[in-house]
Design a protein around this motif. Structure first.
Motif, PDB file in Angstrom:
ATOM      1  N   ALA A   1       0.856  -1.188   0.000  1.00 28.11           N
ATOM      2  CA  ALA A   1       0.000   0.000   0.000  1.00 28.11           C
ATOM      3  C   ALA A   1       0.889   1.233   0.000  1.00 28.11           C
ATOM      4  O   ALA A   1       1.840   1.335   0.774  1.00 28.11           O
ATOM      5  CB  ALA A   1      -0.900   0.007   1.232  1.00 28.11           C
TER       6      ALA A   1
ATOM      7  N   GLU B   1      -4.566   3.728   0.630  1.00 30.33           N
ATOM      8  CA  GLU B   1      -4.594   2.329   0.192  1.00 30.33           C
ATOM      9  C   GLU B   1      -4.564   1.351   1.354  1.00 30.33           C
ATOM     10  O   GLU B   1      -4.859   0.168   1.183  1.00 30.33           O
ATOM     11  CB  GLU B   1      -3.414   2.045  -0.756  1.00 30.33           C
TER      12      GLU B   1
ATOM     13  N   LYS C   1      -7.426  -1.140   2.276  1.00 31.04           N
ATOM     14  CA  LYS C   1      -7.661  -2.212   1.301  1.00 31.04           C
ATOM     15  C   LYS C   1      -6.892  -3.483   1.665  1.00 31.04           C
ATOM     16  O   LYS C   1      -7.288  -4.590   1.293  1.00 31.04           O
ATOM     17  CB  LYS C   1      -7.258  -1.758  -0.106  1.00 31.04           C
TER      18      LYS C   1
ATOM     19  N   VAL D   1      -1.770  -2.471  -4.690  1.00 31.35           N
ATOM     20  CA  VAL D   1      -3.141  -2.751  -4.258  1.00 31.35           C
ATOM     21  C   VAL D   1      -3.981  -2.914  -5.525  1.00 31.35           C
ATOM     22  O   VAL D   1      -3.919  -2.067  -6.414  1.00 31.35           O
ATOM     23  CB  VAL D   1      -3.647  -1.589  -3.362  1.00 31.35           C
TER      24      VAL D   1
ATOM     25  N   SER E   1      -6.752  -3.306  -8.614  1.00 28.74           N
ATOM     26  CA  SER E   1      -7.927  -2.577  -9.085  1.00 28.74           C
ATOM     27  C   SER E   1      -9.045  -3.602  -9.278  1.00 28.74           C
ATOM     28  O   SER E   1      -8.876  -4.781  -8.956  1.00 28.74           O
ATOM     29  CB  SER E   1      -7.611  -1.889 -10.407  1.00 28.74           C
TER      30      SER E   1
END
Lengths: 494, 124, 425
Positions: free
Chosen positions: A94, A99, A102, A247, A249
Motif C-alpha cells: 500500500a 490504500e 484495502k 493494491v 484494481s
C-alpha cells in the motif's frame, strides 16, 4: 478407421500438459495435440511466473478453490518434475494512507479462501525487507505461501513426464472439429487427419470458446484476449528481491515488480482487451503505462535497464461463478457439460491459471470418475522427470567433471546466461525435442540476457542444423515461416 | 550542357558539401570547399570515380565457406557491379595465404583481387 | 600445446586490443604470454569486418579488417604467444586466478601474474532502444548479420531496413547491396549522421540508399517473419510525431544502434567501472582498480578507429609485462612458510629472503596437539634442517616462537619453501 485414444487433450499449454501428466498415471491411451511448433507457446509462455498464494480471487469462485488447492501442491510437484520453484512469499504494497484499508479487505478475503500465514506488516518493516521500495509505503500484506517459478519449464516438464509415461504428443497439429455420433464425441478432425477418442479435453486456452462451440456447448461463452505487456530488467543494473503487487484494481492485480529465478527484475503486466488472439505486439503507449506502475512501487527503476520487452495474452472468459450468491463473471469453467457426451470442458483459465493447473488436472480426474470412468492406476507410473545438467548452476568442480564426461558442456554458446552446447544438444534430443531457436530458448534461457541472442544466434542455428541434419536455411525461430536465413550469400537470384 | 549539383568531398573527415558547376567532365566552378583539395576531388569524381572494393569469394575445404578479398587499388566505380558478378563465379581451394592473387587483372582493368587473410585447410 | 599452471600475462580476447597487448607484453620481457579467445580463431570481430579502411594511422595503408588482424596474428605467432581458442572465460578473481571452459581444452584453471582485459564491446539491442511490436524472426543486430553474410555464407534477408546510421549500419547497407539484397532505408533518430561522412558517401549515396534523419521504427509488424516496419518522424525528445508514420515493407530489420563495452568479467574480477563509458576506470598504464589487471581497447571505451585500439593494447601489454616481471621477482624472493607436523599455522605466511641478510625474523605458531614432554621445534627447507630449538612441552593454548637469523641466510636463499614442525625427542 482413424487412430483411437481413450483421451485426447486439445492444447499443450500448462493446463493441457498438467492434465496429460496427471492422467498418465492411469491405464489410458492419451494423445495431446498442440497447434504450434512447441508446447507452452500461448498464455503459458508469457506471464508473471508467479505461483499465487490465493488471496486475490473472490471467495466461492472456482478460481479461489483451484488456486489455494494448487498452491499446496507445488513443492511436491516442482520436486517431482524438477521445475525451478522458490516459495519466497509475496507482498501487496500500500502506497500512501488511502490504500492501507484495502489491505485489511484482502487479508480477510485470503483468510476466507483458506490462505495460510498471511499478515499485515508495517511500512518500516517493508522498507527493511525491500530497500528499493517507494518510501511512501504505508504498509503491506505479506503472504508467505506465494512463490516464483520458471513458467516455461512447467509445461515442458509436465509434457516430458507425460511422454515418459506413454502419452503421445503431436506438435503443429491444429484442432478443426469434433467427430460426433449423435450427441457423443467419438473423435476430432485436425490439419493432420482424424483421431478417434472416447474423451476430449478442451484445454485450448485462448481458443477454448471456439472449441466448445464446435461441440455446441455454451454458445454465449467468449474469450477476450487481454494483453499484458512486460519489461525484463538487467540484473547487473538493479535487483529487486521480492514479489511486489500494488493494491489491486477491480479488473486486474495491477502492474507488479517481481524478482525472477534468474535474478532479473520483471515489470508488468498492464491489461488491454483486444480482438486478435495472436496479437502479442508490444505497444509504445503500453510501455509508458508499465513505467508509471513500476515507479509507484519502486521509484529507482529505470527504462534504461530494460533488456527485453514482451507481451502475453490472458484467456479471459465470461463464465459466471456457479456458487449461489457470488456475483462474478470471469470464473474458470471446469466441467463435463450435459449437452454432449465425451467432453471435459475447460475455459476462461486466465490468472491464476498457471498456479491452478495441477489442481485443475486433479479436478478433471475427479470429473471423469464421477462420469463412471474406471481409472485404474499403472503400477509402473513414473512421477519423476529426471533433471538435465545446468552448467551455470554448478560449482567449478562439478563443471569440470561434466566437461570431462562430455566435452560439449565445455563450449559456452550463450555468454550472458552461460548456456553450453551440451545443454542445447540435450534439449534437441529430449523427449519433447526442441527444434526451433525459441524452443531452445524457453528450455535453457539462452538468449534472454542483455545481448538478446546476438552472440549465440548464428551458433545455435548451426548446432540445430547439424543435430537435425538439415541446412541452416531450414532452421526457424518458432516454426515454419520464421526461418532465420534466406539463401547462401553467393547465390543471387535472377 | 552546364549543370550544378551537390557533392560531398571525402578527402578528409570534415566532409565539405560542395556546390559543383560542370559541363560534362569539365569543372567550371566549385563552391563550399574548405581547402583546395576539394577541387581535385571533384575532378577525379567527374572524370574517373574509383572505389576500393571488398567482398568475398567461395572457398572449398577451408575453415570457412567464404574468403574475404579486396582490390589491390581503387576500382572504377561504374564497373563495380560487373566485378561483383565476376567474384560470385569464383571458387578457390584452401589453403590460401593473405595477399595471394585470387583474380588477376580483373575485368582487364589492371587491378588484382587479393585474399584479405590466410585461409587454412579445414582439418578433421 | 601443454598448458602451464601459471602465466606472466594472460589476455582475454584476441581482437586488435588483445593481439597488440600480447605482442607488446612479449616485447617487454614477459616470457609466458597466453591469449584466451572464445572463437575458433584469433582476430575477433575484425575477421567479419571485410571492408577497407583499417590501418591508415598505423600502417599508412588502407587495409580490410581481416588483413589488419592477420598482420598482428602473424607477429604474435612469431613471438610464440600461446593461445587457447574456442575457450570462454567463466570467472576471474581479484587475485588473478582465471577459470575458463572449452570443448577442446576442457576446464581451465590458471594463475596469471598480470591480466589484460580485451573483451571488446557488444552491440546494443532492440530492447535498449525499446522497439515496440511483435517478435518475429528477422530482427538482427548489424554485427550478427555481418557474421552470417561475410563469414558463415548466408543472407539473413532480402529486403532490409536499417535502424541507425553508425558505421556498421552503413557498411552493412553497402555489403548487402553488393550481395544482391535491397536496402530500403536507413533510419537515424538523431538529427545528424552518427557514422563517418566518408561512409555516408561510399556506402549510401553511391548506391542510392535513402537515409532519413530524425526517424525511428515505431513498430515491427509480422508474426513469424518481419513483414514490414512502421517508420515515424521524431521530435527533439525522440518522441514520434503523430501523422508521420509510414509502413515500409521489408523482411529484415537490422539494428546499428551503438556499442557498449563488454564488462561482465571485469565485474567478477571486482574492477571498478565508469558509469559513463561502461568500461573500467584505468590509469595512464591502463591498469584498472584491481592491481595487476589491465584493460585495453573497446572494453574501456568504444573507439572510432581500430588503430587507437591497437595503441591502447600496446601500452597495456607493456604495463602488464612490467607488473608480471616485478611479480616474478617478488615470487623468487618470497617463499612460503608451511605448517608441518603438529603445527596449525605459521605467521608470517611468507618470508622475504632479502630481509634475512640484515636482520632476524621471528616465526610464531601454535601446535595442534599438546605434548607434555620435551620436543624439538624444527625449521626445514626441502632438503635440509635449517635450525632447531628445544621446548620442555608444547600446548595449543601457548604460542611458540623460533627465530631465523642472518646466519641462516645462505641455506634459506636456496630454499623454495620452509616448513616448521614439532619433532618428538
Amino acid at each position: 478407421m482413424p487412430e483411437t485414444y481413450d483421451v485426447i487433450v486439445i492444447g499443450g499449454g500448462a493446463v493441457g500438459c498438467m492434465v496429460a501428466r496427471f492422467l498418465s498415471r492411469y491405464r489410458l491411451s492419451i494423445l495431446l495435440i498442440e497447434k504450434e511448433a512447441d508446447i507452452g507457446m500461448g498464455a503459458s509462455s508469457a506471464n508473471s511466473a508467479i505461483i499465487h498464494a490465493g488471496y486475490d480471487p473472490l471467495p466461492g469462485t472456482l478460481k479461489a478453490k483451484m488456486n489455494v488447492a494448487a498452491n499446496l501442491m507445488w513443492d511436491t510437484l516442482a520436486g517431482e518434475l524438477n521445475i525451478p520453484f522458490e516459495r519466497r512469499g509475496d507482498y501487496v504494497v500500500a502506497i500512501g494512507p488511502k490504500e492501507l484499508p484495502k489491505l485489511e479487505l484482502l487479508l480477510e478475503q485470503g483468510r476466507r479462501n483458506g490462505v495460510p500465514g498471511m499478515h499485515i506488516i508495517s511500512a518500516e518493516e517493508m522498507r527493511h525487507r525491500e530497500p528499493n521500495i517507494n518510501p511512501d509505503v504505508s504498509g503491506a500484506l505479506w503472504a508467505p505461501t506465494g512463490g516464483i517459478c520458471d513458467p516455461f519449464a512447467i509445461s515442458i516438464a509436465a509434457a516430458e513426464n507425460a511422454v515418459q509415461n506413454g502419452v503421445r504428443i503431436l506438435l503443429e497439429t491444429a484442432f478443426e472439429d469434433f467427430i460426433m455420433d449423435g450427441k457423443r464425441i467419438v473423435g476430432i478432425k485436425t490439419n493432420r487427419g482424424d483421431f478417434g477418442c472416447r474423451w476430449a479435453v478442451n484445454a485450448a486456452g485462448l481458443y477454448a470458446d471456439v472449441v466448445m462451440h464446435k461441440a455446441g456447448v455454451r454458445p454465449e461463452f467468449k474469450i477476450t484476449p487481454r494483453r499484458g505487456e512486460y519489461c525484463i530488467l538487467d540484473r547487473a543494473e538493479i535487483t529487486v528481491n521480492n514479489v511486489l503487487f500494488p493494491v489491486p484494481s477491480d479488473i486486474s492485480k495491477g502492474i507488479l515488480v517481481t524478482a525472477t529465478l534468474h535474478g532479473n527484475t520483471i515489470v508488468g503486466p498492464n491489461a488491454q482487451d483486444i480482438e486478435d488472439k495472436e496479437d502479442r505486439a508490444v505497444t509504445y503507449d503500453g510501455l509508458g503505462e508499465l513505467w508509471d506502475g513500476a515507479h509507484k512501487l519502486v521509484p529507482s527503476l529505470s527504462p534504461r535497464h530494460v533488456i527485453a520487452v514482451f507481451a502475453g495474452l490472458r484467456a479471459s472468459g465470461n463464465a459466471p461463478c456457479e456458487t449461489p450468491g457470488v456475483d462474478y463473471n470471469h470464473d474458470f469453467i471446469i466441467e463435463i457439460p450435459r449437452e454432449v457426451q465425451g467432453l471435459v470442458n475447460l475455459g476462461g483459465i486466465e490468472s491464476p491459471g498457471l498456479t491452478s493447473a495441477p489442481a485443475i488436472a486433479l479436478r478433471v480426474i475427479e470429473l471423469l470418475k464421477e462420469a463412471g470412468e474406471k481409472l485404474e492406476e499403472k503400477p509402473d507410473w513414473q512421477p519423476i522427470r529426471p533433471p538435465r545438467p545446468r552448467f551455470r548452476d554448478l560449482p567449478h568442480e562439478e563443471q569440470k567433471r561434466l566437461i570431462a564426461l562430455d566435452p560439449r558442456y565445455g563450449r559456452i554458446v550463450c555468454r550472458c546466461e552461460m548456456v553450453t552446447e551440451g545443454e542445447i544438444v540435450a534439449e534437441i534430443h529430449a523427449p519433447i525435442p526442441a527444434r526451433t531457436y525459441d524452443a531452445i530458448k524457453r528450455r535453457t534461457w539462452l538468449g534472454t540476457g542483455r545481448c538478446l541472442g546476438s552472440f549465440d544466434m548464428p551458433r545455435v542455428v548451426d548446432i540445430l542444423a547439424q543435430e537435425l541434419g538439415v541446412s541452416p536455411l531450414a532452421i526457424t525461430k518458432k516454426g515454419p515461416g520464421s526461418e532465420f536465413l534466406v539463401r547462401p550469400t553467393k547465390q543471387v537470384e535472377g | 550542357m552546364e549543370t550544378t549539383e551537390k557533392m560531398i568531398c571525402i578527402t578528409c573527415p570534415k566532409g565539405c558539401t560542395l556546390e559543383v558547376t560542370h559541363d560534362g567532365q569539365t569543372v567550371l566552378k566549385v563552391e563550399g570547399s574548405g581547402c583546395k583539395r576539394g577541387k581535385d576531388y571533384v575532378e577525379r569524381e567527374l572524370k574517373d570515380p574509383r572505389r576500393m572494393v571488398a567482398s568475398t569469394v567461395r572457398v572449398r575445404g577451408g575453415t570457412h565457406p567464404l574468403l574475404p578479398v579486396y582490390t589491390s587499388a581503387p576500382f572504377p566505380k561504374p564497373r563495380i557491379q560487373e566485378l561483383l558478378a565476376e567474384l560470385r563465379k569464383i571458387e578457390i581451394k584452401a589453403p590460401v595465404k593473405m595477399g595471394e592473387v585470387v583474380l588477376a587483372d580483373a575485368l582487364g582493368e589492371g587491378i588484382d583481387i587479393l585474399a584479405s587473410r590466410d585461409m587454412p585447410r579445414m582439418t578433421g | 600445446m601443454a598448458l602451464k599452471d601459471k602465466y606472466d600475462v594472460v589476455i582475454i580476447g584476441s581482437g586488435p586490443g588483445g593481439l597488440a597487448a600480447a605482442i607488446s607484453a612479449k616485447k617487454y620481457g614477459a616470457e609466458d604470454v597466453l591469449i584466451i579467445e572464445r572463437d575458433v580463431e584469433l582476430g575477433g570481430i575484425l575477421l567479419q569486418c571485410i571492408h577497407n579502411g583499417f590501418g591508415v594511422e598505423i600502417f599508412k595503408e588502407d587495409l580490410p579488417g581481416p588483413s589488419y588482424a592477420q598482420r598482428f596474428i602473424n607477429e604474435a605467432m612469431l613471438l610464440k604467444v600461446e593461445a587457447l581458442l574456442d575457450t570462454m572465460v567463466l570467472d576471474i578473481t581479484p587475485q588473478r586466478r582465471i577459470f575458463a571452459s572449452s570443448k577442446i581444452n576442457g576446464f581451465v584453471d590458471i594463475q596469471a601474474r598480470a591480466i589484460v582485459l580485451a573483451m571488446g564491446c557488444r552491440e546494443r539491442t532492440r530492447a535498449q532502444v525499446r522497439l515496440p511490436g511483435t517478435r518475429p524472426a528477422g530482427v538482427y543486430t548489424a554485427g550478427t548479420a555481418q557474421r552470417w553474410v561475410n563469414v558463415e555464407g548466408y543472407m539473413p534477408g532480402k529486403r532490409f531496413v536499417i535502424l541507425g546510421s553508425g558505421d556498421i549500419g552503413m557498411i552493412m547497407a553497402r555489403r548487402l547491396t553488393f550481395e544482391g539484397a535491397k536496402v530500403e532505408r536507413v533510419l537515424e533518430v538523431m538529427p545528424y549522421l552518427t557514422g563517418l561522412t566518408r561512409n555516408y558517401v561510399q556506402c549510401l549515396l553511391d548506391y542510392d540508399i535513402p537515409l532519413q534523419l530524425q526517424h525511428t521504427v515505431k513498430r515491427i509488424l509480422g508474426h513469424q517473419r518481419v513483414e514490414a516496419i512502421e517508420a515515424v518522424r521524431v521530435n527533439e525528445k525522440w518522441e514520434p510525431i503523430p501523422g508521420t508514420e509510414e509502413i515500409i515493407p521489408c523482411d529484415t530489420l537490422l539494428l546499428s544502434v551503438g556499442l557498449i563495452p563488454e564488462n561482465e568479467l571485469s565485474k567478477k574480477a571486482g574492477v571498478q567501472l565508469d558509469a559513463l563509458t561502461g568500461g573500467p576506470v584505468v590509469d595512464n598504464n591502463f591498469e584498472t582498480s584491481v592491481p595487476g589487471i589491465f584493460a585495453a581497447g573497446n572494453v574501456v571505451h568504444v573507439y572510432d578507429l581500430v588503430d587507437w585500439v591497437t595503441e591502447a593494447g600496446l601500452a597495456a601489454g607493456k604495463s602488464a609485462a612490467r607488473f608480471a616481471l616485478a611479480e616474478r621477482r617478488r615470487e623468487i624472493r618470497h617463499i612460503p612458510l608451511l605448517a608441518g607436523h603438529n603445527v596449525r599455522y605459521v605467521v608470517p605466511h611468507e618470508l622475504d629472503k632479502q630481509t634475512l641478510m640484515e636482520e632476524e625474523v621471528r616465526l610464531q605458531f601454535r601446535v595442534k596437539q599438546p605434548v607434555e614432554e620435551p620436543v624439538w621445534v624444527e625449521v626445514h627447507s626441502e632438503n635440509n634442517l635449517i635450525t632447531r630449538k628445544s621446548e620442555r612441552y608444547v600446548r595449543p593454548g601457548e604460542m611458540v616462537t623460533i627465530v631465523l637469523t642472518p646466519r641462516h641466510y645462505e641455506e634459506v636463499e636456496r630454499a623454495t619453501s620452509l616448513t616448521v614442525s614439532i619433532v618428538e625427542r
